[in-house]
Design a protein around this motif. Sequence first.
Motif, PDB file in Angstrom:
ATOM      1  N   GLY A 320      44.377  18.336 -49.364  1.00 56.07           N
ATOM      2  CA  GLY A 320      44.078  17.060 -48.730  1.00 56.07           C
ATOM      3  C   GLY A 320      42.645  16.635 -49.012  1.00 56.07           C
ATOM      4  N   THR A 321      42.307  15.455 -48.508  1.00 54.46           N
ATOM      5  CA  THR A 321      40.971  14.889 -48.684  1.00 54.46           C
ATOM      6  C   THR A 321      40.387  14.559 -47.319  1.00 54.46           C
ATOM      7  OG1 THR A 321      41.651  13.941 -50.805  1.00 54.46           O
ATOM      8  CG2 THR A 321      39.631  13.088 -49.813  1.00 54.46           C
ATOM      9  N   LEU A 322      39.117  14.961 -47.092  1.00 58.58           N
ATOM     10  CA  LEU A 322      38.448  14.737 -45.817  1.00 58.58           C
ATOM     11  C   LEU A 322      37.021  14.242 -46.071  1.00 58.58           C
ATOM     12  CD1 LEU A 322      39.488  18.070 -44.029  1.00 58.58           C
ATOM     13  CD2 LEU A 322      40.498  15.819 -43.632  1.00 58.58           C
ATOM     14  N   THR A 323      36.366  13.789 -45.017  1.00 59.68           N
ATOM     15  CA  THR A 323      34.946  13.438 -45.090  1.00 59.68           C
ATOM     16  C   THR A 323      34.225  14.056 -43.890  1.00 59.68           C
ATOM     17  OG1 THR A 323      35.266  11.376 -43.855  1.00 59.68           O
ATOM     18  CG2 THR A 323      35.402  11.261 -46.266  1.00 59.68           C
ATOM     19  N   TYR A 324      32.947  14.342 -44.073  1.00 63.57           N
ATOM     20  CA  TYR A 324      32.112  14.788 -42.954  1.00 63.57           C
ATOM     21  C   TYR A 324      30.693  14.286 -43.189  1.00 63.57           C
ATOM     22  CZ  TYR A 324      30.266  18.598 -45.909  1.00 63.57           C
ATOM     23  OH  TYR A 324      29.656  19.324 -46.894  1.00 63.57           O
ATOM     24  N   GLN A 325      29.902  14.283 -42.126  1.00 67.13           N
ATOM     25  CA  GLN A 325      28.541  13.778 -42.188  1.00 67.13           C
ATOM     26  C   GLN A 325      27.582  14.916 -42.516  1.00 67.13           C
ATOM     27  OE1 GLN A 325      28.283  10.516 -41.954  1.00 67.13           O
ATOM     28  NE2 GLN A 325      26.091  10.482 -42.412  1.00 67.13           N
ATOM     29  N   GLY A 326      26.982  14.868 -43.707  1.00 64.77           N
ATOM     30  CA  GLY A 326      26.035  15.899 -44.114  1.00 64.77           C
ATOM     31  C   GLY A 326      24.601  15.444 -43.948  1.00 64.77           C
ATOM     32  N   GLU A 327      23.666  16.263 -44.397  1.00 59.86           N
ATOM     33  CA  GLU A 327      22.243  15.947 -44.251  1.00 59.86           C
ATOM     34  C   GLU A 327      21.846  14.722 -45.068  1.00 59.86           C
ATOM     35  OE1 GLU A 327      20.110  19.413 -45.323  1.00 59.86           O
ATOM     36  OE2 GLU A 327      20.789  20.606 -43.603  1.00 59.86           O
ATOM     37  N   THR A 328      22.511  14.462 -46.191  1.00 63.41           N
ATOM     38  CA  THR A 328      22.143  13.332 -47.046  1.00 63.41           C
ATOM     39  C   THR A 328      23.084  12.139 -46.877  1.00 63.41           C
ATOM     40  OG1 THR A 328      23.480  14.236 -48.855  1.00 63.41           O
ATOM     41  CG2 THR A 328      21.162  14.879 -48.768  1.00 63.41           C
ATOM     42  N   GLY A 329      23.959  12.189 -45.888  1.00 63.50           N
ATOM     43  CA  GLY A 329      24.907  11.099 -45.672  1.00 63.50           C
ATOM     44  C   GLY A 329      26.338  11.601 -45.698  1.00 63.50           C
ATOM     45  N   ARG A 330      27.276  10.687 -45.946  1.00 59.22           N
ATOM     46  CA  ARG A 330      28.687  11.056 -45.912  1.00 59.22           C
ATOM     47  C   ARG A 330      29.049  11.885 -47.139  1.00 59.22           C
ATOM     48  NH1 ARG A 330      33.708   6.927 -45.128  1.00 59.22           N
ATOM     49  NH2 ARG A 330      32.520   5.783 -46.708  1.00 59.22           N
ATOM     50  N   ILE A 331      29.839  12.928 -46.901  1.00 60.57           N
ATOM     51  CA  ILE A 331      30.293  13.826 -47.966  1.00 60.57           C
ATOM     52  C   ILE A 331      31.815  13.728 -48.054  1.00 60.57           C
ATOM     53  CG2 ILE A 331      30.361  16.190 -48.834  1.00 60.57           C
ATOM     54  CD1 ILE A 331      27.554  15.062 -48.685  1.00 60.57           C
ATOM     55  N   PHE A 332      32.301  13.515 -49.270  1.00 58.56           N
ATOM     56  CA  PHE A 332      33.741  13.530 -49.527  1.00 58.56           C
ATOM     57  C   PHE A 332      34.131  14.941 -49.958  1.00 58.56           C
ATOM     58  CE2 PHE A 332      32.376   9.178 -50.221  1.00 58.56           C
ATOM     59  CZ  PHE A 332      33.347   8.448 -49.528  1.00 58.56           C
ATOM     60  N   ILE A 333      35.241  15.423 -49.434  1.00 56.15           N
ATOM     61  CA  ILE A 333      35.659  16.794 -49.719  1.00 56.15           C
ATOM     62  C   ILE A 333      37.148  16.815 -50.053  1.00 56.15           C
ATOM     63  CG2 ILE A 333      36.043  17.254 -47.253  1.00 56.15           C
ATOM     64  CD1 ILE A 333      35.283  20.158 -47.804  1.00 56.15           C
ATOM     65  N   ARG A 334      37.487  17.545 -51.091  1.00 55.57           N
ATOM     66  CA  ARG A 334      38.883  17.767 -51.476  1.00 55.57           C
ATOM     67  C   ARG A 334      39.153  19.261 -51.408  1.00 55.57           C
ATOM     68  NH1 ARG A 334      43.864  15.151 -52.128  1.00 55.57           N
ATOM     69  NH2 ARG A 334      45.182  16.479 -53.449  1.00 55.57           N
ATOM     70  N   TYR A 335      40.193  19.643 -50.675  1.00 58.35           N
ATOM     71  CA  TYR A 335      40.520  21.067 -50.543  1.00 58.35           C
ATOM     72  C   TYR A 335      41.939  21.312 -51.042  1.00 58.35           C
ATOM     73  CZ  TYR A 335      43.170  19.741 -46.333  1.00 58.35           C
ATOM     74  OH  TYR A 335      44.058  19.162 -45.473  1.00 58.35           O
ATOM     75  N   ARG A 336      42.172  22.526 -51.527  1.00 51.41           N
ATOM     76  CA  ARG A 336      43.509  22.912 -52.022  1.00 51.41           C
ATOM     77  C   ARG A 336      43.664  24.416 -51.888  1.00 51.41           C
ATOM     78  NH1 ARG A 336      46.673  20.810 -57.338  1.00 51.41           N
ATOM     79  NH2 ARG A 336      48.512  22.122 -57.127  1.00 51.41           N
ATOM     80  N   TYR A 337      44.826  24.843 -51.389  1.00 48.12           N
ATOM     81  CA  TYR A 337      45.119  26.274 -51.254  1.00 48.12           C
ATOM     82  C   TYR A 337      45.599  26.814 -52.598  1.00 48.12           C
ATOM     83  CZ  TYR A 337      47.238  30.645 -49.644  1.00 48.12           C
ATOM     84  OH  TYR A 337      47.574  31.958 -49.483  1.00 48.12           O
ATOM     85  N   ILE A 338      45.018  27.947 -53.032  1.00 51.57           N
ATOM     86  CA  ILE A 338      45.392  28.595 -54.289  1.00 51.57           C
ATOM     87  C   ILE A 338      46.214  29.839 -53.946  1.00 51.57           C
ATOM     88  CG2 ILE A 338      44.554  29.530 -56.467  1.00 51.57           C
ATOM     89  CD1 ILE A 338      43.702  26.674 -56.027  1.00 51.57           C
ATOM     90  N   PRO A 339      47.549  29.769 -54.003  1.00 54.46           N
ATOM     91  CA  PRO A 339      48.368  30.916 -53.572  1.00 54.46           C
ATOM     92  C   PRO A 339      48.160  32.158 -54.420  1.00 54.46           C
ATOM     93  CG  PRO A 339      49.732  29.245 -54.641  1.00 54.46           C
ATOM     94  CD  PRO A 339      48.373  28.635 -54.441  1.00 54.46           C
ATOM     95  N   GLU A 340      47.830  31.988 -55.737  1.00 59.13           N
ATOM     96  CA  GLU A 340      47.638  33.155 -56.589  1.00 59.13           C
ATOM     97  C   GLU A 340      46.475  34.029 -56.122  1.00 59.13           C
ATOM     98  OE1 GLU A 340      49.667  30.027 -59.049  1.00 59.13           O
ATOM     99  OE2 GLU A 340      48.014  30.093 -57.623  1.00 59.13           O
ATOM    100  N   LEU A 341      45.469  33.407 -55.462  1.00 55.31           N
ATOM    101  CA  LEU A 341      44.289  34.151 -55.016  1.00 55.31           C
ATOM    102  C   LEU A 341      44.195  34.259 -53.498  1.00 55.31           C
ATOM    103  CD1 LEU A 341      41.629  32.504 -57.389  1.00 55.31           C
ATOM    104  CD2 LEU A 341      42.964  34.586 -57.783  1.00 55.31           C
ATOM    105  N   SER A 342      45.069  33.534 -52.779  1.00 54.96           N
ATOM    106  CA  SER A 342      45.001  33.456 -51.307  1.00 54.96           C
ATOM    107  C   SER A 342      43.649  32.905 -50.858  1.00 54.96           C
ATOM    108  CB  SER A 342      45.275  34.833 -50.679  1.00 54.96           C
ATOM    109  OG  SER A 342      46.575  35.258 -50.964  1.00 54.96           O
ATOM    110  N   TRP A 343      43.077  32.012 -51.641  1.00 50.85           N
ATOM    111  CA  TRP A 343      41.820  31.355 -51.327  1.00 50.85           C
ATOM    112  C   TRP A 343      42.042  29.845 -51.220  1.00 50.85           C
ATOM    113  CZ3 TRP A 343      38.101  33.953 -55.425  1.00 50.85           C
ATOM    114  CH2 TRP A 343      37.832  35.268 -55.008  1.00 50.85           C
ATOM    115  N   HIS A 344      41.050  29.169 -50.626  1.00 54.51           N
ATOM    116  CA  HIS A 344      41.052  27.714 -50.566  1.00 54.51           C
ATOM    117  C   HIS A 344      39.958  27.193 -51.500  1.00 54.51           C
ATOM    118  CE1 HIS A 344      43.700  27.339 -46.972  1.00 54.51           C
ATOM    119  NE2 HIS A 344      43.203  28.537 -46.707  1.00 54.51           N
TER     120      HIS A 344
END
Length: 552
Positions: A320-344
């Motif tokens: 999915g895609t999310l946003t949050y407020q960082g120190e330099t302003g708005r940050i766009f973030i894209r996350y994805r689960y990698i099942p082969e590594l069990s990591w995000h």
Amino acid sequence: MTGLPDAHDDTRRPPEGPMDEPKFVYDTENTRQASLDQPTDAGVSAEPKAAREMIATTRKIWHALADACPGLRLRNAFATTPRLILMLGIILLAGFLAVTLSSYQVSKEAVQRALVEHELPLTSDNIYSEIQASLLRPIYVSSLMAHDTFLVDWMLDGERDPQKVTRYLREIQRKYDVFSTFVVSALTRRYYHFNGILKEVSPDAQKDRWFFTMEHHPQGYRVDIDTNEASANRLTIFVNHKIQDGDGRFVGVTGLGLDVATVSQLIEHYKTRYDRDIYFVDHQGIIESHSDDRLIGKLDIHDQPGIAAVADEILAGDQGTLTYQGETGRIFIRYRYIPELSWHLIVEESEQAAIRALRHALYVDLGIGGGITLLVLAISGFTVHRFQSRLERLASIDPLSGLFNRQFFEALFANALSTARRLDHELSLLLFDIDLFKQINDTHGHPAGDRVIEQIARIVESGRRETDIAARWGGDEFVVLLVDCDESDARRIAEGLRHRVEQEVRVPDTDRPVTISTGVAAYRRGENLKDLTARIDTRLYAAKAAGRNRVA
């Protein structure tokens, strides 16, 4: 000779689709007249116009499906590639015009939307695809190890002389430049490493639980991330593959390890390439791979200002895609689960960085922008075609013989069956194996056996016409599908093939001829591939029982 499906596997599923009409010719003294009796291309021209068009269309499909290899030509890439490039070109052109003709505020909103909907997902997808591609080779190598007859026979023979398997593992580790190679025996529970015997695994040890869960794992392999006891407990990506004997019994696990530190190097490459912050976190939010090694295993995203507000949502979702407020302003973030590594996988970009690039793009000339668009399309087309070609070849071609593999043959059989029903053609199938092949391997070595398989494959390939379907069925077994050919003609063709192999192929470094035993049968209405091969298996066994080097 191993690493292929067993010739009597009952899991075959014929796919659907049309197929062309093959003619199979072996010009020997015994079969020359039979070849002349075969229907010629003139006979095809007498078909109704619709039938001729169907055959021509199917031939084009075959050339598109078959990757470049001896005797096969890839004339056109799959239609997916031009469509993808066309869509990418349309998106880039539309975006370029919008940026050029809009005011700064409109352009700012457009780039934000493009960042969320296209650029970040595309970056995430590209990285995920490259991770999968980087795992394909280790998975393939571990499969080769698991199906290597030397390794299986050594384990079943009581695991005598451990130095043999140690040398074998060391050679695999050196040849493929991997971090670690290993074999764990289910018979003795010994853990063999390329430097020697590491330990004996125990079901009571937490570190060894992975081994005792592999036997009932639904797939033949599994990718795990764990510390490596043989290398000071360094975090390692293990590709584990089951080892089974000829009866399908679980006898152990083999595989190789990849140093997780190499993933950090990849991340640095991705960061430079995409100009975005990229890192991986585990299911608890701890950073497991980052371009800054000081953060690995220590930093928790729950404790970081800004991203902590969306940390739980990231760890609970697939992508999915999310946003949050960082120190330099708005940050766009894209996350994805990698099942082969069990990591995000997390990809970040700040709004300020996106606007800065946009300000520069607003002053770019239309001509320069058009040239860049064409360059991106060319690079994208080359990259997509390159990876697609590799995957197509892995999916369809047996690497030793250069013929189709069993999985691809099953798809082509379904196409042939569909076409034969429409055109009221007969289908016949030849299934043959090499007589006393194990004796050749045991006496002269596996390289000699490989050369025999290659020579026979060349004979099969040279004797077939463009529309014949020849494949390596498994081990030393081969299969040939003939369309518009009854059983009587198929037997004459099989006899010609048998005669030619006997005349032309010799056991390496000897004058002893290599022979084959062949089963032949014509397709019966209502049969599937499993039923047909079962009947041919019976005839092949009859040929063996009758003294080998014959057609039954």
